[in-house]
Design a protein around this motif. Structure first.
Motif, PDB file in Angstrom:
ATOM      1  N   MET A   1       0.917  -1.281  -0.064  1.00  0.00           N
ATOM      2  CA  MET A   1       0.096   0.036   0.100  1.00  0.00           C
ATOM      3  C   MET A   1       0.934   1.327   0.084  1.00  0.00           C
ATOM      4  SD  MET A   1      -3.032   0.895   2.656  1.00  0.00           S
ATOM      5  CE  MET A   1      -4.390   1.074   1.797  1.00  0.00           C
ATOM      6  N   SER A   2       0.514   2.272  -1.081  1.00  0.00           N
ATOM      7  CA  SER A   2       1.552   3.353  -0.969  1.00  0.00           C
ATOM      8  C   SER A   2       1.223   4.331   0.156  1.00  0.00           C
ATOM      9  CB  SER A   2       1.161   3.934  -2.445  1.00  0.00           C
ATOM     10  OG  SER A   2       0.141   4.675  -2.383  1.00  0.00           O
ATOM     11  N   ALA A   3       2.085   5.181   0.503  1.00  0.00           N
ATOM     12  CA  ALA A   3       1.773   6.026   1.559  1.00  0.00           C
ATOM     13  C   ALA A   3       1.078   7.408   0.839  1.00  0.00           C
ATOM     14  CB  ALA A   3       3.213   6.636   1.967  1.00  0.00           C
ATOM     15  N   ILE A   4       0.271   7.759   1.941  1.00  0.00           N
ATOM     16  CA  ILE A   4      -0.566   9.062   1.564  1.00  0.00           C
ATOM     17  C   ILE A   4       0.422  10.248   1.310  1.00  0.00           C
ATOM     18  CG2 ILE A   4      -1.087   9.853   3.856  1.00  0.00           C
ATOM     19  CD1 ILE A   4      -3.924  10.567   2.798  1.00  0.00           C
ATOM     20  N   THR A   5       0.188  11.023   0.083  1.00  0.00           N
ATOM     21  CA  THR A   5       1.256  11.860  -0.022  1.00  0.00           C
ATOM     22  C   THR A   5       0.973  13.338   0.468  1.00  0.00           C
ATOM     23  OG1 THR A   5       0.157  12.667  -2.191  1.00  0.00           O
ATOM     24  CG2 THR A   5       1.804  10.995  -2.282  1.00  0.00           C
ATOM     25  N   ARG A   6       1.573  14.310   0.680  1.00  0.00           N
ATOM     26  CA  ARG A   6       1.330  15.555   1.246  1.00  0.00           C
ATOM     27  C   ARG A   6       0.419  16.315   0.392  1.00  0.00           C
ATOM     28  NH1 ARG A   6       3.580  20.717   0.609  1.00  0.00           N
ATOM     29  NH2 ARG A   6       4.041  21.689   2.713  1.00  0.00           N
ATOM     30  N   ASP A   7       0.544  16.117  -1.004  1.00  0.00           N
ATOM     31  CA  ASP A   7      -0.446  16.523  -2.055  1.00  0.00           C
ATOM     32  C   ASP A   7      -1.723  16.266  -1.585  1.00  0.00           C
ATOM     33  OD1 ASP A   7       1.453  17.978  -3.134  1.00  0.00           O
ATOM     34  OD2 ASP A   7       2.010  16.666  -4.784  1.00  0.00           O
ATOM     35  N   GLU A   8      -2.021  14.967  -1.500  1.00  0.00           N
ATOM     36  CA  GLU A   8      -3.095  14.546  -1.075  1.00  0.00           C
ATOM     37  C   GLU A   8      -3.751  14.905   0.221  1.00  0.00           C
ATOM     38  OE1 GLU A   8      -3.083  10.014  -2.995  1.00  0.00           O
ATOM     39  OE2 GLU A   8      -2.141  10.490  -1.102  1.00  0.00           O
ATOM     40  N   ALA A  13      -7.257  18.892   2.839  1.00  0.00           N
ATOM     41  CA  ALA A  13      -7.698  20.252   3.629  1.00  0.00           C
ATOM     42  C   ALA A  13      -8.271  21.334   2.778  1.00  0.00           C
ATOM     43  CB  ALA A  13      -6.333  20.664   3.892  1.00  0.00           C
ATOM     44  N   ARG A  14      -8.157  21.214   1.528  1.00  0.00           N
ATOM     45  CA  ARG A  14      -8.828  22.318   0.575  1.00  0.00           C
ATOM     46  C   ARG A  14     -10.276  22.015   0.630  1.00  0.00           C
ATOM     47  NH1 ARG A  14      -4.555  22.277  -2.554  1.00  0.00           N
ATOM     48  NH2 ARG A  14      -5.301  20.651  -4.107  1.00  0.00           N
ATOM     49  N   LEU A  15     -10.793  20.629   0.291  1.00  0.00           N
ATOM     50  CA  LEU A  15     -12.147  20.399   0.319  1.00  0.00           C
ATOM     51  C   LEU A  15     -12.614  20.389   1.674  1.00  0.00           C
ATOM     52  CD1 LEU A  15     -11.595  16.875  -1.779  1.00  0.00           C
ATOM     53  CD2 LEU A  15     -12.641  18.993  -2.410  1.00  0.00           C
ATOM     54  N   SER A  16     -11.795  20.273   2.574  1.00  0.00           N
ATOM     55  CA  SER A  16     -12.500  20.525   3.977  1.00  0.00           C
ATOM     56  C   SER A  16     -12.476  21.835   4.713  1.00  0.00           C
ATOM     57  CB  SER A  16     -11.724  19.788   4.995  1.00  0.00           C
ATOM     58  OG  SER A  16     -11.795  18.206   4.738  1.00  0.00           O
ATOM     59  N   ARG A  17     -11.925  22.881   3.895  1.00  0.00           N
ATOM     60  CA  ARG A  17     -11.667  24.206   3.880  1.00  0.00           C
ATOM     61  C   ARG A  17     -10.904  24.300   5.284  1.00  0.00           C
ATOM     62  NH1 ARG A  17     -16.939  27.224   1.493  1.00  0.00           N
ATOM     63  NH2 ARG A  17     -17.220  25.635  -0.235  1.00  0.00           N
ATOM     64  N   LEU A  18      -9.773  23.739   5.350  1.00  0.00           N
ATOM     65  CA  LEU A  18      -9.016  23.918   6.347  1.00  0.00           C
ATOM     66  C   LEU A  18      -7.674  24.526   5.810  1.00  0.00           C
ATOM     67  CD1 LEU A  18      -9.117  20.199   8.068  1.00  0.00           C
ATOM     68  CD2 LEU A  18     -10.251  22.599   8.943  1.00  0.00           C
ATOM     69  N   ALA A  19      -7.101  25.484   6.466  1.00  0.00           N
ATOM     70  CA  ALA A  19      -5.844  26.206   6.185  1.00  0.00           C
ATOM     71  C   ALA A  19      -4.756  25.443   7.115  1.00  0.00           C
ATOM     72  CB  ALA A  19      -5.977  27.812   6.575  1.00  0.00           C
ATOM     73  N   LEU A  20      -3.903  24.730   6.338  1.00  0.00           N
ATOM     74  CA  LEU A  20      -3.006  24.093   6.961  1.00  0.00           C
ATOM     75  C   LEU A  20      -1.672  24.590   6.542  1.00  0.00           C
ATOM     76  CD1 LEU A  20      -3.933  20.244   6.800  1.00  0.00           C
ATOM     77  CD2 LEU A  20      -4.435  21.930   8.714  1.00  0.00           C
ATOM     78  N   GLY A  21      -0.736  24.565   7.651  1.00  0.00           N
ATOM     79  CA  GLY A  21       0.862  25.080   6.947  1.00  0.00           C
ATOM     80  C   GLY A  21       1.706  23.855   6.760  1.00  0.00           C
ATOM     81  N   ASP A  22       2.829  24.448   5.970  1.00  0.00           N
ATOM     82  CA  ASP A  22       3.789  23.139   5.613  1.00  0.00           C
ATOM     83  C   ASP A  22       3.928  22.160   6.525  1.00  0.00           C
ATOM     84  OD1 ASP A  22       3.356  24.267   3.032  1.00  0.00           O
ATOM     85  OD2 ASP A  22       5.674  25.483   3.361  1.00  0.00           O
ATOM     86  N   ASP A  23       4.275  22.604   7.514  1.00  0.00           N
ATOM     87  CA  ASP A  23       4.540  21.574   8.872  1.00  0.00           C
ATOM     88  C   ASP A  23       3.593  20.954   9.170  1.00  0.00           C
ATOM     89  OD1 ASP A  23       3.464  23.748   9.776  1.00  0.00           O
ATOM     90  OD2 ASP A  23       4.690  23.637  11.646  1.00  0.00           O
ATOM     91  N   GLU A  24       2.269  21.266   9.260  1.00  0.00           N
ATOM     92  CA  GLU A  24       1.171  20.716   9.485  1.00  0.00           C
ATOM     93  C   GLU A  24       0.853  19.421   8.285  1.00  0.00           C
ATOM     94  OE1 GLU A  24      -1.785  23.365  12.115  1.00  0.00           O
ATOM     95  OE2 GLU A  24      -1.383  24.084   9.822  1.00  0.00           O
ATOM     96  N   LEU A  25       0.993  20.021   7.120  1.00  0.00           N
ATOM     97  CA  LEU A  25       0.915  18.980   6.131  1.00  0.00           C
ATOM     98  C   LEU A  25       1.780  17.680   6.176  1.00  0.00           C
ATOM     99  CD1 LEU A  25       0.290  21.330   3.143  1.00  0.00           C
ATOM    100  CD2 LEU A  25      -1.309  19.936   4.200  1.00  0.00           C
ATOM    101  N   ASP A  26       2.970  17.966   6.599  1.00  0.00           N
ATOM    102  CA  ASP A  26       3.779  16.730   6.676  1.00  0.00           C
ATOM    103  C   ASP A  26       3.545  16.017   7.954  1.00  0.00           C
ATOM    104  OD1 ASP A  26       5.349  17.765   4.462  1.00  0.00           O
ATOM    105  OD2 ASP A  26       6.623  19.140   5.558  1.00  0.00           O
ATOM    106  N   HIS A  27       3.151  16.528   8.909  1.00  0.00           N
ATOM    107  CA  HIS A  27       2.739  16.025  10.274  1.00  0.00           C
ATOM    108  C   HIS A  27       1.509  14.959  10.142  1.00  0.00           C
ATOM    109  CE1 HIS A  27       2.647  15.089  14.402  1.00  0.00           C
ATOM    110  NE2 HIS A  27       1.383  15.584  14.395  1.00  0.00           N
ATOM    111  N   LEU A  28       0.471  15.526   9.305  1.00  0.00           N
ATOM    112  CA  LEU A  28      -0.781  14.878   9.039  1.00  0.00           C
ATOM    113  C   LEU A  28      -0.470  13.893   8.044  1.00  0.00           C
ATOM    114  CD1 LEU A  28      -3.261  17.866   9.298  1.00  0.00           C
ATOM    115  CD2 LEU A  28      -3.119  16.132  11.159  1.00  0.00           C
ATOM    116  N   ALA A  29       0.295  13.989   6.915  1.00  0.00           N
ATOM    117  CA  ALA A  29       0.361  13.006   6.059  1.00  0.00           C
ATOM    118  C   ALA A  29       1.068  11.634   6.599  1.00  0.00           C
ATOM    119  CB  ALA A  29       1.397  13.583   4.895  1.00  0.00           C
TER     120      ALA A  29
END
Length: 99
Positions: A1-8, A13-29
């Motif tokens: 199974m492939s890892a979920i990417t930062r772009d995904e 986040a965009r679909l959920s209307r969440l404003a996430l920073g770069d560090d949050e995107l990496d952490h959540l991925a």
């Protein structure tokens, strides 16, 4: 199974209307990848021959059977009431309703 990417994650986040920073995107991925991996492991363990259950132990009705019994008369029920009106408990008005 492939890892979920930062772009995904960014797309979600965009679909959920969440404003996430770069560090949050990496952490959540990384966190979402762990969650998806854990769900995949659980799906591997589930067997076709095991019936689905809602509880680990079988449950039975723990309530007593209904029996008709004598109940209090209105006079007995109202005997210790601080205030009565007719055959009812009298309580202070809590709503200012116009009748």
């Amino acid at each position: 199974m492939s890892a979920i990417t930062r772009d995904e994650v960014s797309h979600l986040a965009r679909l959920s209307r969440l404003a996430l920073g770069d560090d949050e995107l990496d952490h959540l991925a990384a966190q979402l990848d762990q969650i998806i991996s854990a769900v995949a492991r659980v799906q591997e363990v589930a067997a076709e021959d095991i019936p689905p259950t809602s509880h680990a132990l079988p449950l039975t009705n723990v309530y007593r059977t209904d029996e008709a019994r004598e109940c209090l008369t209105p006079e007995q029920a109202l005997a210790a009431a601080p205030a009565t009106e007719g055959q009812r408990f009298r309580v202070p008005r809590i709503l200012d309703e116009e009748a």
